[in-house]
Design an enzyme around this catalytic site. Structure first.
Site, PDB file in Angstrom:
ATOM      1  N   GLN A 148       0.812  -1.206   0.000  1.00 11.33           N
ATOM      2  CA  GLN A 148       0.000   0.000   0.000  1.00 11.33           C
ATOM      3  C   GLN A 148       0.851   1.265   0.000  1.00 11.33           C
ATOM      4  O   GLN A 148       0.493   2.261  -0.623  1.00 11.33           O
ATOM      5  CB  GLN A 148      -0.932   0.012   1.215  1.00 11.33           C
ATOM      6  N   GLU A 149       1.979   1.223   0.673  1.00 16.78           N
ATOM      7  CA  GLU A 149       2.815   2.408   0.794  1.00 16.78           C
ATOM      8  C   GLU A 149       3.522   2.767  -0.507  1.00 16.78           C
ATOM      9  O   GLU A 149       3.522   3.918  -0.926  1.00 16.78           O
ATOM     10  CB  GLU A 149       3.871   2.211   1.892  1.00 16.78           C
TER      11      GLU A 149
END
Length: 675
Positions: free
Chosen positions: A524-525
């Site tokens: 996600q990052e």
């Protein structure tokens, strides 16, 4: 843009055409698929990128001939022509477009030109170019086109007005295209003034007063200045005794209370309850106001939110207000409010998997008309969205008693399908650009090729082949994002890759973290881009902020840590996992609380947990920040998928979500140092 007389114009076009030919800038159709030239050609592209950033048009003109024959020559042509759009003749621009034919950069330049043509009211050239615009994703261009279609009778004016209103209300900024179309359709009577006030309300509610002023000016330029005054001091406007007796002020009063609610929902509620406004405002206006007040109160996690919503009628509230009414209802365990709010949503929002799931939960909790019928109805709702793909689709699976497992891989790609991706001109240009360090340019061309070059984007098998191509080149973000476009096939090897496994898994296990959680967060990052950098300065695979990196490095004994090391893969993983473990320990092992702290800071996560003890999915849905709300849900869904892949065993998302509530009195002391 000026339009010259016919004779003079033709002469200028001929001269311009000869100039282009003499400069050697003709592009051949095959150039789009060409291999990059050796030696200085790559360096030329990089030099041109810097010249474009500095708006150095003379250097771009000088360098363009050296880019001839390079696979990225269309990009070089775009860089050269974009700064000249306002001064170049239509002949020159069309010559450049022809030489970029079929590429993203042709469509990008045409999009830019269409916007300039619209602002210049050059409708003849606009209408000539619009049918060639393939992306069709620019709301301003769409609005200009609808206005012209209505004027020419190609589209019924009433139908055009509906589409213009939809596009206009969706725009975030005070742009020209839809405002111009709205002004034209207002003048013809096909767009109603209510659309203007709806635009102004939405803008004021989202802290965009300039947009509100632009909208109101279409009806009355003098009232736009009053909107500016309201934006700067809504309480003062409402406190003015003359306001209540002035004619035509109810719309402005509505804007003022909306503005006040953004900072002080309780004060706005007092204003909304005043008799002078009750008698002046319509039921629709009062309901919209109470929707805003309720939303703002719900975002502050206040218990009064539901009572505020109750003062208005759901049918007059905006979708965003109804979403927050549902969130406040589920947080309070008032499932009737959840059911009613979802029922009042627009069809598009009501059919979103999130709200289908929450409607099912409401039906399940209310047990109406009887427990058996309610269970059947809830299960039918869950069944309609259950799938191993998104957060709520996975929760729906579990509500039906199905664990989360790795879905069967789609049929293997054939050599011909792989070859099709390898020889796709757009994908090839994108790969060359990204390998050259022109990452943003390559990403834009890639996204255009898979999603916009042909109507509806690439078909499913071609998407899988394109994703596989990206995976083989270790372009993990394109691999994941392209594979996620497939409507049916779920290739988890593409969607949930595990690069850097030799570093991530041992490090996570060494400090007591679940490797699946670490992978879920990294995906996600950064989508596994080692040199990723956010707009606020976070860096690397785990997107660590500089101050956080320094603090964590000291805590784990990295005494010789230098800021530049944060993009080193192993250092980034070492620091990022250490901080995540500190956060997880501080939040008593709660995965959603620690994920929220990683994204928004531990102070906010601590504040958001205060209140009733609720299930993790209810808590996550009530996170006030949209970015963090989405982040937590995605990280937990990713974690569950990675756990299924790593373990080979069925998994539970709900078990990872757990329950969230105030800190237990027996818990260890808060780590006040945690940044």
């Amino acid at each position: 843009m000026k339009r010259v007389g016919m004779t003079q114009g033709i002469q200028k076009q001929i001269v311009a055409g000869l100039r282009l030919i003499m400069a050697g800038t003709l592009l051949h159709a095959a150039a789009a698929c060409a291999q990059p030239a050796s030696g200085g050609s790559d360096a030329t592209l990089l030099e041109m990128r810097e010249a474009f950033r500095r708006s150095n048009t003379a250097q771009l003109d000088n360098l363009l001939p050296q880019a001839r024959g390079h696979a990225l020559e269309p990009l070089a042509m775009y860089w050269t022509m974009r700064p000249r759009l306002e001064t170049a003749s239509p002949f020159e621009i069309r010559a450049a477009l022809d030489r970029m034919a079929g590429t993203y950069w042709e469509d990008r330049l045409r999009n830019d030109w269409l916007l300039l043509l619209g602002k210049a009211r050059n409708w003849a050239d606009f209408e000539a170019e619009l049918p060639k615009f393939r992306m069709q994703d620019d709301r301003q261009v769409r609005c200009y086109g609808l206005m012209l279609d209505a004027a020419a009778g190609r589209v019924a004016a009433d139908a055009a007005a509906v589409q213009v209103q939809t596009n206009w209300l969706a725009q975030r900024e005070a742009e020209d295209g839809c405002a111009t179309a709205a002004q034209s359709l207002l003048a013809s009577g096909h767009l109603k003034p209510e659309a203007v006030w709806q635009r102004a309300r939405l803008a004021m509610d989202s802290n965009r007063p300039r947009v509100a002023s632009q909208a109101v000016a279409l009806l009355d330029p003098e009232r736009a200045s009053t909107v500016d005054q309201i934006a700067s001091d809504p309480a003062r406007y409402l406190d003015d005794k003359i306001t209540a007796i002035r004619p035509r002020t109810k719309e402005l009063v509505t804007l003022a209370i909306i503005r006040l609610a953004s900072s002080d929902p309780a004060a706005a509620a007092v204003e909304a309850d005043h008799v002078r406004w009750k008698t002046q405002l319509t039921k629709e206006e009062r309901s919209w106001i109470w929707g805003v007040i309720g939303k703002r109160s719900a975002q502050k996690l206040q218990t009064e939110a539901l009572s505020y919503f109750a003062n208005g009628e759901d049918r007059f509230m905006h979708d965003e207000h109804l979403a927050w009414k549902a969130r406040a209802g589920m947080r309070a365990g008032a499932w009737g409010h959840v059911r009613d709010a979802v029922a009042a949503m627009s069809e598009a929002q009501r059919n979103d998997p999130a709200w289908v799931y929450w409607k099912g939960r409401a039906v399940q909790a209310l047990k109406l008309p009887d427990p058996i019928a309610a269970t059947a109805q809830a299960n039918a709702l869950f069944e309609s969205v259950a799938a191993p793909r998104g957060f709520y689709e996975m929760l729906a699976m579990e509500a039906l008693g199905r664990p989360i497992t790795v879905p069967a891989a789609p049929e293997a790609l054939s050599p011909e399908e792989i070859a099709g991706a390898q020889t796709n001109p757009g994908l090839r240009r994108a790969l060359i650009a990204m390998k050259l360090g022109l990452r943003s340019e390559g990403v834009r061309e890639w996204n255009y090729t898979v999603g916009l070059h042909t109507p509806g984007g690439l078909p499913e098998r071609e998407l899988l082949a394109a994703a596989e191509l990206a995976c083989r080149h270790e372009l993990w973000d394109r691999c994941i994002n392209t594979s996620e476009r497939t409507p049916q096939a779920l290739d988890h090897a593409q969607r949930f890759p595990m690069p850097h496994r030799e570093s991530v898994v041992p490090r996570a296990r060494e400090i007591g973290l679940d490797p699946a959680y670490v992978y879920g967060l990294i995906r996600q990052e950064s989508r596994f881009i080692t040199d990723a950098r956010s707009g606020v300065g976070a860096s690397g695979l785990m997107q660590v902020m500089p101050a956080t990196a320094r603090w964590t490095a000291r805590k784990i004994g990295l005494t010789d840590f230098k800021p530049g090391q944060i993009n080193d893969r192993d250092i980034n993983i070492q620091i990022g996992t250490a901080y995540l473990k500190f956060a997880l320990d501080d939040f008593e092992g709660s995965l959603p609380l620690a994920a929220a702290a990683y994204n928004a800071g531990p102070g906010r996560s601590r504040a958001w947990r205060n209140g009733p003890t609720v299930t993790g999915e209810v808590w996550a849905e009530n996170i006030p920040f949209e970015e963090t709300r989405d982040y937590v849900k995605r990280v937990l869904a990713n974690t569950t998928h990675y756990a299924a892949i790593l373990s080979g065993q069925p998994q539970s998302l709900r078990a990872r979500l757990g329950t969230v509530g105030p800190r237990a009195q027996t818990a260890q002391a808060i780590n006040t140092e945690l940044p």
